[in-house]
Design a protein around this motif. Structure first.
Motif, PDB file in Angstrom:
ATOM      1  N   GLY A  11      31.233  71.826  41.669  1.00  0.00           N
ATOM      2  CA  GLY A  11      31.048  73.093  42.201  1.00  0.00           C
ATOM      3  C   GLY A  11      32.445  73.766  42.186  1.00  0.00           C
ATOM      4  N   ASP A  12      32.706  75.069  42.756  1.00  0.00           N
ATOM      5  CA  ASP A  12      33.668  75.675  42.853  1.00  0.00           C
ATOM      6  C   ASP A  12      34.585  75.225  43.939  1.00  0.00           C
ATOM      7  N   VAL A  13      35.918  74.891  43.890  1.00  0.00           N
ATOM      8  CA  VAL A  13      36.735  74.501  44.780  1.00  0.00           C
ATOM      9  C   VAL A  13      37.893  75.638  45.058  1.00  0.00           C
ATOM     10  N   PRO A  14      37.977  76.190  46.350  1.00  0.00           N
ATOM     11  CA  PRO A  14      38.907  77.263  46.381  1.00  0.00           C
ATOM     12  C   PRO A  14      40.053  76.863  46.938  1.00  0.00           C
ATOM     13  N   LEU A  15      41.056  77.557  46.264  1.00  0.00           N
ATOM     14  CA  LEU A  15      42.743  76.830  46.498  1.00  0.00           C
ATOM     15  C   LEU A  15      43.422  77.718  47.319  1.00  0.00           C
ATOM     16  N   SER A  16      44.612  77.321  47.578  1.00  0.00           N
ATOM     17  CA  SER A  16      45.564  78.331  48.788  1.00  0.00           C
ATOM     18  C   SER A  16      46.854  78.541  47.555  1.00  0.00           C
ATOM     19  N   VAL A  17      46.748  77.903  46.525  1.00  0.00           N
ATOM     20  CA  VAL A  17      47.899  78.339  45.446  1.00  0.00           C
ATOM     21  C   VAL A  17      47.305  79.280  44.505  1.00  0.00           C
ATOM     22  N   PHE A  18      48.225  79.743  43.701  1.00  0.00           N
ATOM     23  CA  PHE A  18      47.757  80.473  42.317  1.00  0.00           C
ATOM     24  C   PHE A  18      48.554  80.342  41.136  1.00  0.00           C
ATOM     25  N   GLY A  19      48.068  80.905  40.133  1.00  0.00           N
ATOM     26  CA  GLY A  19      48.840  80.821  38.760  1.00  0.00           C
ATOM     27  C   GLY A  19      48.380  79.675  37.993  1.00  0.00           C
ATOM     28  N   ALA A  20      48.310  80.002  36.594  1.00  0.00           N
ATOM     29  CA  ALA A  20      47.821  78.946  35.511  1.00  0.00           C
ATOM     30  C   ALA A  20      48.519  77.763  35.628  1.00  0.00           C
ATOM     31  N   GLU A  61      38.908  67.584  47.748  1.00  0.00           N
ATOM     32  CA  GLU A  61      38.996  67.893  49.395  1.00  0.00           C
ATOM     33  C   GLU A  61      40.481  67.835  49.985  1.00  0.00           C
ATOM     34  N   ALA A  62      41.193  67.433  49.406  1.00  0.00           N
ATOM     35  CA  ALA A  62      42.648  67.345  49.990  1.00  0.00           C
ATOM     36  C   ALA A  62      43.319  68.466  49.267  1.00  0.00           C
ATOM     37  N   ILE A  63      43.248  68.929  48.199  1.00  0.00           N
ATOM     38  CA  ILE A  63      43.887  69.778  47.647  1.00  0.00           C
ATOM     39  C   ILE A  63      43.797  71.169  48.014  1.00  0.00           C
ATOM     40  N   MET A  64      42.481  71.348  48.495  1.00  0.00           N
ATOM     41  CA  MET A  64      42.138  72.865  48.888  1.00  0.00           C
ATOM     42  C   MET A  64      43.086  73.259  50.059  1.00  0.00           C
ATOM     43  N   SER A  65      43.739  72.212  50.594  1.00  0.00           N
ATOM     44  CA  SER A  65      44.521  72.887  52.061  1.00  0.00           C
ATOM     45  C   SER A  65      46.075  72.679  51.485  1.00  0.00           C
ATOM     46  N   MET A 106      39.413  58.996  44.101  1.00  0.00           N
ATOM     47  CA  MET A 106      38.480  59.655  43.680  1.00  0.00           C
ATOM     48  C   MET A 106      38.590  61.331  43.429  1.00  0.00           C
ATOM     49  N   ASP A 107      37.818  61.828  42.422  1.00  0.00           N
ATOM     50  CA  ASP A 107      38.018  63.221  42.165  1.00  0.00           C
ATOM     51  C   ASP A 107      37.637  64.203  43.234  1.00  0.00           C
ATOM     52  N   GLU A 108      36.389  63.749  43.998  1.00  0.00           N
ATOM     53  CA  GLU A 108      36.042  64.481  45.248  1.00  0.00           C
ATOM     54  C   GLU A 108      36.856  64.452  46.280  1.00  0.00           C
ATOM     55  N   ASP A 109      37.490  63.242  46.491  1.00  0.00           N
ATOM     56  CA  ASP A 109      38.494  63.090  47.524  1.00  0.00           C
ATOM     57  C   ASP A 109      39.771  64.023  47.258  1.00  0.00           C
ATOM     58  N   PHE A 110      40.167  64.038  45.888  1.00  0.00           N
ATOM     59  CA  PHE A 110      41.190  64.787  45.472  1.00  0.00           C
ATOM     60  C   PHE A 110      41.047  66.240  45.764  1.00  0.00           C
ATOM     61  N   LEU A 136      47.793  73.864  36.157  1.00  0.00           N
ATOM     62  CA  LEU A 136      47.918  72.914  35.371  1.00  0.00           C
ATOM     63  C   LEU A 136      48.579  71.900  35.911  1.00  0.00           C
ATOM     64  N   ASN A 137      49.634  71.995  36.915  1.00  0.00           N
ATOM     65  CA  ASN A 137      50.474  70.893  37.702  1.00  0.00           C
ATOM     66  C   ASN A 137      49.175  70.124  38.567  1.00  0.00           C
ATOM     67  N   LEU A 138      48.114  70.935  39.019  1.00  0.00           N
ATOM     68  CA  LEU A 138      47.232  70.103  39.751  1.00  0.00           C
ATOM     69  C   LEU A 138      46.268  69.228  39.063  1.00  0.00           C
ATOM     70  N   GLU A 139      46.069  69.439  37.915  1.00  0.00           N
ATOM     71  CA  GLU A 139      45.272  68.718  36.745  1.00  0.00           C
ATOM     72  C   GLU A 139      46.027  67.421  36.515  1.00  0.00           C
ATOM     73  N   GLY A 140      47.478  67.457  36.533  1.00  0.00           N
ATOM     74  CA  GLY A 140      48.194  66.488  36.057  1.00  0.00           C
ATOM     75  C   GLY A 140      48.358  65.413  37.622  1.00  0.00           C
ATOM     76  N   ALA A 141      48.430  65.986  38.707  1.00  0.00           N
ATOM     77  CA  ALA A 141      48.349  65.359  39.781  1.00  0.00           C
ATOM     78  C   ALA A 141      47.057  64.781  40.316  1.00  0.00           C
ATOM     79  N   ARG A 142      45.839  65.508  39.816  1.00  0.00           N
ATOM     80  CA  ARG A 142      44.705  64.749  39.963  1.00  0.00           C
ATOM     81  C   ARG A 142      44.647  63.342  39.102  1.00  0.00           C
ATOM     82  N   HIS A 143      44.977  63.286  37.893  1.00  0.00           N
ATOM     83  CA  HIS A 143      45.049  62.117  37.170  1.00  0.00           C
ATOM     84  C   HIS A 143      45.871  61.143  37.483  1.00  0.00           C
ATOM     85  N   ILE A 144      47.218  61.492  38.243  1.00  0.00           N
ATOM     86  CA  ILE A 144      47.979  60.514  38.710  1.00  0.00           C
ATOM     87  C   ILE A 144      47.330  59.846  40.045  1.00  0.00           C
TER      88      ILE A 144
END
Length: 445
Positions: A262-271, A296-300, A290-294, A275-283
């Motif tokens: 589903g949609d995950v609201p973020l506190s940062v902006f900019g493509a 949950e945390a990245i929203m803040s 796990m992605d669900e936990d990632f 892109l940085n977020l996606e790299g961080a998710r893989h690391i």
């Protein structure tokens, strides 16, 4: 263990000194000038030098490690004494490797994005109370010190910088870490004072990829053509994990990430941040998150210090500051700002004051960097050029290199401040890009 820091006041060096003091080491140090916040933080830990300057008598034979900062010069008298006594002299990254050689080392590298990606990873791990050692170059909410060293943690997350290791070790810092897990976010020519050509610069990243341990992992930005070339030409064996910008939408100035959950609201902006977020998710995934936990945390996650960081103003005007000074960083920040604030009048200020950014040859890299802004302003100090013993640069040359005839160019801080004071900061939105301070401009007023 007794350690002595030559140039203890640097942003990286003072954090390492504090981390070692917290670990129980005996820490001393010297510097010829120490500024805030380093000064107060060292003083609080009881390791601020009593007086500024270099004192060879501080260098004694019972010191186990001398850690040499880039701020020091090759003829530093304390360095000379350490050599004379035959003491072990480490660069900052060399000492970090010594502290982490028995751990799994995760190194985040790239011309841009590495600080934000490292910060995102640490935020997620901290959110889920997963303990790791780390080193990152920006202050992060929830962390007192940006270096942590322990005996027990299995992992160490390191921001991998391509700049030189020390005055007597001219290797790129990230070549000393020997990563087990690595990330490469992008390659765009920087540090022209050291890497005279783009090819010289790219070679450092080829060496970095070659330094990944056998059977290791490389997470890399598949949208960057130079990164792809480096990865595809690598001859050593490691697992390759590509990443790209994820789908998202902006609703009422709020970025929503499109995910399978589903949609995950973020506190940062900019493509570029997504892109940085996606790299961080893989690391994080390689570290057992796990992605669900990632998500949950990245929203803040509110961003790393000075990376599209919102400044609280007395008049409640909308102003963001960004460390952007290299061309690729400026272009990414401006693009993100224009996308986020489509309907407002957009002001963008850029200060040029690094050696690279004031070099006429390198200036060509800034072509169209400020496009999309309603008002684009570039500031550089003619006095700074004199101090750096560089040739004068005309405002006309700046406009030509930026390919922007409407650019406003200021070369005097007083004139810049006078212009700033004419603007109603509640009318429009403001992006302030600099690794300096615009000649002492107070962004809160």
């Amino acid at each position: 263990m007794k350690t002595h820091f030559i140039a203890i006041g640097g942003s990286a060096m003072h954090n390492l000194a504090i981390a070692l003091k917290d670990k129980g080491y005996l820490v001393t140090g010297s510097d010829d000038a120490i500024f805030e916040p380093s000064k107060s933080r060292l003083e609080k830990k009881g390791i601020l030098p009593e007086e500024m300057g270099w004192f060879p008598e501080k260098i004694t034979s019972d010191i186990d490690a001398v850690i040499l900062g880039m701020h020091a010069h090759q003829d530093n008298p304390e360095l000379a004494k350490a050599k004379e006594l035959g003491l072990k002299i480490y660069s900052y990254p060399e000492f970090l490797y010594e502290q982490s050689k028995d751990k799994t080392r995760v190194v985040i590298a790239g011309s841009h994005g590495k600080t934000t990606i490292t910060s995102m990873i640490l935020h997620v791990l901290n959110f889920h109370q997963k303990e790791v050692d780390f080193m990152v170059g920006a202050q992060l909410e929830g962390f007192d010190c940006m270096v942590k060293l322990s005996e027990d943690n299995d992992f160490m997350v390191l921001e991998g910088d391509e700049y030189l290791s020390s005055p007597i070790d001219l290797r790129s810092k990230f070549l000393l870490y020997q990563p087990n897990i690595a990330l490469l976010s992008g390659i765009a020519w920087d540090h022209i004072n050291v890497f005279k050509t783009f090819d010289d610069y790219v070679v450092q990243f080829r060496k970095f990829v070659a330094s990944i341990t056998a059977g290791g992992v490389l997470v890399y930005n598949e949208e960057d053509a130079e990164v792809v070339k480096v990865v595809e030409s690598a001859e050593n064996y490691f697992r390759k994990i590509p990443y790209k910008t994820p789908e998202y939408e902006i609703v009422n100035r709020k970025v929503h990430l499109k995910t399978e959950m589903g949609d995950v609201p973020l506190s940062v902006f900019g493509a570029h941040n997504l892109l940085n977020l996606e790299g961080a998710r893989h690391i994080c995934h390689t570290l057992g998150i796990m992605d669900e936990d990632f998500y949950e945390a990245i929203m803040s996650f509110k961003g790393a210090s000075k990376r599209l960081e919102k400044v609280e103003r007395e008049d409640n005007g909308t102003l963001y500051k960004d460390f952007a000074h290299a061309p690729s960083k400026v272009k990414a920040a401006v693009k993100a700002f224009c996308e986020q604030f489509k309907n407002e009048k957009k002001y963008g200020f850029l200060e040029l004051h690094t050696y690279s950014s004031l070099n006429p040859v390198f200036l060509e890299q800034y072509d169209h960097a400020m496009d999309g802004l309603d008002e684009a302003i570039v500031f550089y100090s003619e006095d700074a050029l004199k101090i750096k013993r560089m040739e004068p640069i005309s405002p006309e040359l700046i406009k030509e290199k930026f390919k922007n005839e409407n650019l406003k160019v200021f070369t005097n801080a007083e004139e810049l401040h006078a212009y700033w004071n004419t603007l109603d900061k509640t009318d429009g939105v403001y992006l302030m890009m600099s690794s300096g301070n615009f000649g002492g401009l107070d962004l809160t007023k």
